[in-house]
Design an enzyme around this catalytic site. Structure first.
Site, short mmCIF file in Angstrom:
data_model
loop_
_atom_site.label_atom_id
_atom_site.label_comp_id
_atom_site.label_asym_id
_atom_site.label_seq_id
_atom_site.Cartn_x
_atom_site.Cartn_y
_atom_site.Cartn_z
N CYS A 17 0.94 -1.46 0.34
CA CYS A 17 0.09 0.19 0.15
C CYS A 17 1.14 1.01 -0.16
O CYS A 17 2.08 1.30 0.09
CB CYS A 17 -1.53 -0.10 1.07
SG CYS A 17 -1.98 -1.36 1.00
N PRO A 18 0.41 2.27 -0.76
CA PRO A 18 -0.91 2.62 -1.32
C PRO A 18 -1.18 2.34 -2.83
O PRO A 18 -1.47 2.29 -3.34
CB PRO A 18 -0.69 3.91 -0.96
CG PRO A 18 0.11 5.00 -1.52
CD PRO A 18 1.44 3.13 -0.49
#
Lengths: 81, 268
Positions: A17-18
């Site tokens: 992530c992201p």
């Protein structure tokens, strides 16, 4: 259960992530409304984050499925541009 | 357009935004913005637009960097004193983002070069520090039909407005004629607190980004006035003037004038 045939598949294994969501979002942007995206991933946190973010953005999460020890698929239908 | 891995990382916080996404980022990367002035306002505007990945940035300024600029003009630095400001800004912006093509013009903006400069751009930013340039840029943008994000600063106060020719007001709807020379002091005479251009320039950059991605409201028919000492923002209405000499129903200004000469004549 009904088998959903994806219009596009994206492999985001190895990403965290992201960027898991960034890649998934770019993939869904490239689809037409009503088309289905299948996301293949191996980052566990993203199995919660991607569906949540997709829903926040107005997309429909059809399935989150663990396919083996380390990998999941998420299936999303595009419902919003 | 396919993004490179680096671009996906660089612009990830844009792409995540529903209002921007990959499509908005593509728009930014294929847009062209002209910034008039590489000073207090032009520096932060150019800095943020470069960071955002605006594809082409044209900066025009005929001044050189001076030591007294560095208290607020954040794209320049001590080693660059004496260098043309547009050139100094270009070096800073290119180091920040190689995706952006920065065109530095070390010349004065005039009635003879402005049309060629702005006719193929998407947005014009006015960060100039004098009235002849401000009126020249306004009139040229109205005549060519280019959106203009205008900013101004003095002492502790700043203002921003966004001019969408024909749709909304223009600078002359608000102030029909230039004030007499000497009436309004310049920053050189009156001073300016260093962070002020950062705030006003930041607001201008935000207006530009919204115009390019086509989301949100802009300061059309509005002027935002910031008072740093009172920590207040006021948004005042600026109606389009049907009798405006440049954007009104029967305009008297249909071509660019010699603004410098007009301005100097006011001294007599």
């Amino acid at each position: 259960m009904e088998q959903i045939k994806p219009d596009k598949k994206v492999d985001i294994r190895g990403l965290v992530c992201p960027y898991t969501f960034v890649r998934s979002k770019l993939a869904i942007e490239s689809l037409e409304l009503g088309q289905v995206l299948e996301i293949l991933l191996d980052y566990k946190d993203a199995t919660e984050n991607i569906p949540k973010s997709m829903q926040d953005h107005g997309q429909k999460v059809l399935k989150v499925e663990k396919i083996n020890d380390r990998e999941w698929i998420i299936v999303v239908r595009k419902e919003k541009e | 357009m396919d993004f490179t891995d680096d671009q996906i990382h660089r612009y990830s916080r844009h792409i995540i935004l529903p209002e921007v996404g990959g499509k908005g980022q593509e728009r930014l990367l294929s847009s062209r913005v002209v910034i008039v002035g590489a000073g207090g306002l032009g520096c932060p505007v150019g800095y943020y637009l470069t960071a955002a990945g605006v594809g082409t940035i044209v900066m025009i300024d005929n001044d050189n960097v001076e030591l007294s600029n560095l208290q607020r003009q954040i794209a320049h630095n001590t080693e660059r004193v004496g260098m043309p400001k547009a050139e100094s800004a270009k070096k800073t912006f290119q180091a920040l983002n190689p995706d952006v093509k920065v065109i530095a013009l070390n010349e004065k903006i005039t009635k003879d070069n402005i049309i060629g400069l702005i006719e193929d751009c998407d947005v014009v930013v006015d960060g100039s520090d004098n009235f002849p340039t401000r009126y020249l840029v306004n009139d040229a943008c109205v005549l060519v039909g280019k959106p203009l994000v205008s900013g101004a600063i003095l002492r502790f106060e700043g203002q921003v407005t966004t001019i969408i020719p024909r749709q909304g007001h223009c600078y002359r709807c608000l102030f029909e004629e230039m004030p007499p020379a000497g009436l309004v002091p310049s920053c050189q005479e009156a001073g300016v607190l260093g962070a002020l251009p950062g705030i006003i320039g930041g607001l201008q950059a935000m207006e530009v980004l919204k115009l390019i991605i086509g989301k949100g409201d802009v300061l059309q028919n509005r002027m935002l006035i910031y008072d740093a000492l009172k920590v207040s923002f006021r948004k005042v209405k600026v109606p389009k003037n049907p009798k405006c000499p440049v954007c009104g129903e029967n305009p008297t200004i249909t071509e660019l004038q010699d603004y410098e000469a007009d301005y100097c004549r006011m001294n007599f």
